[in-house]
Design an enzyme around this catalytic site. Structure first.
Site, PDB file in Angstrom:
ATOM      1  N   LYS A  42       0.840  -1.215   0.000  1.00  0.00           N
ATOM      2  CA  LYS A  42       0.000   0.000   0.000  1.00  0.00           C
ATOM      3  C   LYS A  42       0.867   1.255   0.000  1.00  0.00           C
ATOM      4  O   LYS A  42       1.888   1.316   0.699  1.00  0.00           O
ATOM      5  CB  LYS A  42      -0.883  -0.031   1.244  1.00  0.00           C
ATOM      6  CG  LYS A  42      -1.867   1.132   1.365  1.00  0.00           C
ATOM      7  CD  LYS A  42      -2.679   0.997   2.659  1.00  0.00           C
ATOM      8  CE  LYS A  42      -3.761   2.059   2.761  1.00  0.00           C
ATOM      9  NZ  LYS A  42      -4.563   1.890   3.999  1.00  0.00           N
ATOM     10  N   SER A  84      -9.330   1.867   3.087  1.00  0.00           N
ATOM     11  CA  SER A  84      -8.408   2.639   2.293  1.00  0.00           C
ATOM     12  C   SER A  84      -7.362   1.815   1.554  1.00  0.00           C
ATOM     13  O   SER A  84      -6.745   2.316   0.627  1.00  0.00           O
ATOM     14  CB  SER A  84      -7.696   3.655   3.188  1.00  0.00           C
ATOM     15  OG  SER A  84      -6.918   2.998   4.160  1.00  0.00           O
ATOM     16  N   SER A  86      -9.636  -0.582   7.233  1.00  0.00           N
ATOM     17  CA  SER A  86      -9.091  -0.313   5.898  1.00  0.00           C
ATOM     18  C   SER A  86      -8.450  -1.509   5.196  1.00  0.00           C
ATOM     19  O   SER A  86      -8.137  -1.421   4.016  1.00  0.00           O
ATOM     20  CB  SER A  86      -8.082   0.843   5.970  1.00  0.00           C
ATOM     21  OG  SER A  86      -8.754   2.078   6.009  1.00  0.00           O
TER      22      SER A  86
END
Lengths: 445, 445
Positions: free
Chosen positions: A88, A163, A187
């Protein structure tokens, strides 16, 4: 839904890949090439899933060559050796941009690896690139970023969730078998559930957050996204050295056949179809209640205060660099009063005791990961209410109390994936993974 | 200044009283009578000091009779046995009103003793009554209370200081030899310094706060007010069992003749005459700096958030019951944002390390207790600025970091007492008391 699960790694488990690497059917360099081909293929799709923001071809190929050389010389780092992994884009990888999904960090290149990336490399994993994140990880939709929305492989007009949006989409589309994400209010689990894969948030502080851009330090967790709960388990064990110990259910808690005991947490507001599908996976679990409404308020008071602490100077000096939605959330976060934070910290301790008491009676708690299926990109409100508070409503309780929580796919509603969330006490992760594997095995299709 | 120090206990030390009680020159019932006479005499003065809000004649006389009976039968509870003590009116004494100086608690009677009151009774002390407090202890002036202002025995037109206003005035006027106070930002040391007596705030959490109305839980301390540093030491040892161990100065820190080493902390804004008088007591102490301005801001963000948490429902439901000044402070406190609280908690850790580093180089830190002498009652601003932030500017650092701190009188300026503040590390209290005793011995008059 054409093209979904089209990538090379779709349906290939870490066990499969490990065998292929060790019996000579595959090489790490070959797996990197497969990953890059799958990523490139999607880049040319219209619309693209937009899962990756940076692809490190040279770095990945060099790491794969080293992995192959090590295996050839008898050095075997375990189940992640030679496995392509995505990271990420709020997690630092030395020499690559860390963009945070924000114009604030355009051109920012990380100098060193985040601690969790070092752990990945030590386990032999091959990092292929950085995946799109909701801006500064402050949102669960995955469509708010300077890099544009990440799309859901099951329906490209719909959100991936966030996210850790790109990490979920990349795994769900078969571009990589494993990805790192972060989970402050859900997330990792939210995009895993929306995209039909598994997502695991360990207990607080088990995976280190050094080198990860903070959202709210009390709740920030590094987590794992993979095709199945079992792949999450394998990766988690590889990173943490968690022994494959026999699970130890709570005294008298084991159900028929030694199965762990499960308590069902009733959602507050949810699409009844979603609840029905998840509930069906736990037909015998007694219903229990948590005050999810209070929990969300307590979570929010702490998260907002900690998040604005991180961003205050940026909001003051360059508000125009934020996406509008993010700026509005931060401006609202600035207004949470200190006394509400003080109260929330106190309430958190009580809530942690309440959840711990439930987990003295049950091995596992089960509930939907999300109250709805993935909405359309850009949508901010649906038939069950505004998305921002709703998306984290069932996941944030376990950030508040820092317990291990896993989302696994258990079916579909309106043609979109639905995730079941399993929660356990710290140290009982094996019970969680075993129950999830059983759940997935037993489901139709 | 006529009539000051007029009470029976003026100039009588705990050692004196202990001898008199044990050689038969005095009895506990006699001492209670002396205390009540001194209190009554002042009640008839115009204006009264207004030190006591409740006098418990019957309870005190009964306790004194028990103390006398115990001594007669050979039960000796130590240096506080039979000694009359006053208790600040935010500390619960079973069966007596706890008024908090506020109309919110009119008619409120405590059911049980606060933990520190139990400790007093176990040590044989005789509680004679409750002393006036700045409303809810939220202020350092001592003139904001539903019970009216407490006056300074050295000049009745001037503030006693607060918030342990009546406790300081009662000791300074010789009504009792010892009083309990509380100190969240300086509320023991400030009135002690303004009234020319000694005030000791122990290290955080040494004296329990159970049964004490909270102001800001991170900073609330129970403390002691007495005529001299040595009486503070005796009372502190009696309550905590602190051994009269030989002081152990820091390595190489001892000055000539084995005297402890002292670092001088330079005040930020202060009456230069006050600084001159206090500095003269530490002529050889090297000057050191703390960022007192930052420390006050950090202290305030935490204090305001915690204080409003305590009061939110009262402000909402019955704002009219507060004194105007208190309501304004609370309304301002409500506006401290959560992210400032989060930052302050982080800054506090750094500041604690900075102070700890100073106390690795010095046995003691010295500075004025207050930057000014006692202002006139009702005055909110003087030549050196507004009183509210200034009064705690030199005391609150040691609430922020929770270290033992003592105020002792070292002279007068403009005819009013001036206090020196001594601070040490946790566990080195004996060094502090010994240095203070030496300081007081050495001062003229």
């Amino acid at each position: 839904m054409g093209g979904r699960m089209g990538g090379f790694f779709a349906g290939r488990t870490l066990v499969d890949l490990g065998h292929a690497l060790r019996n000579g059917d595959e090489s790490a360099t070959g797996l990197v090439r497969r990953a890059l081909e799958s990523i490139d293929a999607d880049r040319n799709a219209d619309p693209t899933l937009n899962a990756f923001v940076t692809v490190d071809r040279e770095g990945a190929e060099a790491a794969a060559r080293r992995a192959d050389a090590e295996l050839a010389s008898g050095v075997d780092r375990g189940p992640l050796h030679g496995v392509p992994v995505a990271v990420k884009d709020i997690i630092d990888v030395a020499g690559l941009p860390t963009g945070m999904g924000s114009a604030h960090f355009t051109g920012h290149v990380a100098e060193t690896d985040a601690a969790c990336v070092t752990m990945l490399r030590d386990a032999g994993a091959v990092i292929v690139g950085k995946t799109g994140t909701h801006e500064f990880a402050y949102g669960g939709t995955g469509d708010v970023s300077v890099n544009g929305p990440v799309r859901n492989p099951h329906d490209r007009e719909r959100m991936s969730g966030g996210s850790s949006a790109g990490s979920a989409a990349a795994v769900a589309a078969g571009m990589v078998p494993l990805a790192l994400g972060t989970d402050t209010g859900g997330s990792v689990r939210i995009p895993a559930a929306f995209c039909g894969i598994a997502g695991f948030k360990p207990a607080f502080d088990v995976l280190p957050t050094g080198g990860v851009f903070p959202l709210a330090a009390s709740f920030d967790h590094v987590g794992l996204l993979a095709g199945s709960a079992d792949d999450c388990r394998i990766a988690y064990q590889a990173l943490t050295g968690l022994a494959e110990a026999a699970p130890s259910p709570v005294d008298g808690g084991a159900g028929p056949g030694g199965a762990p005991s499960v308590g069902w947490i009733e959602p507050l507001v949810a699409d009844p179809e979603v609840v029905r599908v998840v509930r069906a996976a736990f037909p015998d679990a007694p219903s229990e209640r948590l005050d999810l409404d209070e929990i969300r308020r307590v979570f929010r008071a702490i998260q907002e205060s900690e998040a604005y602490d991180v961003h205050a100077e940026r909001v003051e000096k360059a508000p125009e660099l934020y996406q509008r939605v993010t700026l509005e959330r931060l401006e609202q976060s600035a207004r949470t009063p200190g006394w509400r934070f003080v109260r929330a910290v106190r309430a958190r301790e009580r809530i942690a005791r309440e959840v711990a008491e439930l987990l003295e009676r049950y091995d596992l708690l089960a509930l939907p990961t999300l109250p709805i299926t993935a909405p359309r990109i850009g949508e901010t409100e649906g038939p069950f209410g505004p998305h921002i508070p709703m998306l984290v409503s069932l996941t944030c309780p376990f950030n508040l109390v820092g317990l291990p929580a896993l989302s696994v796919p258990v079916g579909t509603v309106h043609g979109m994936p639905v995730g079941a969330q399993l929660v356990t006490r710290r140290g009982a992760e094996n019970i969680l993974f075993e129950a999830a594997a059983r759940l997935t095995d037993g489901r139709p299709g």
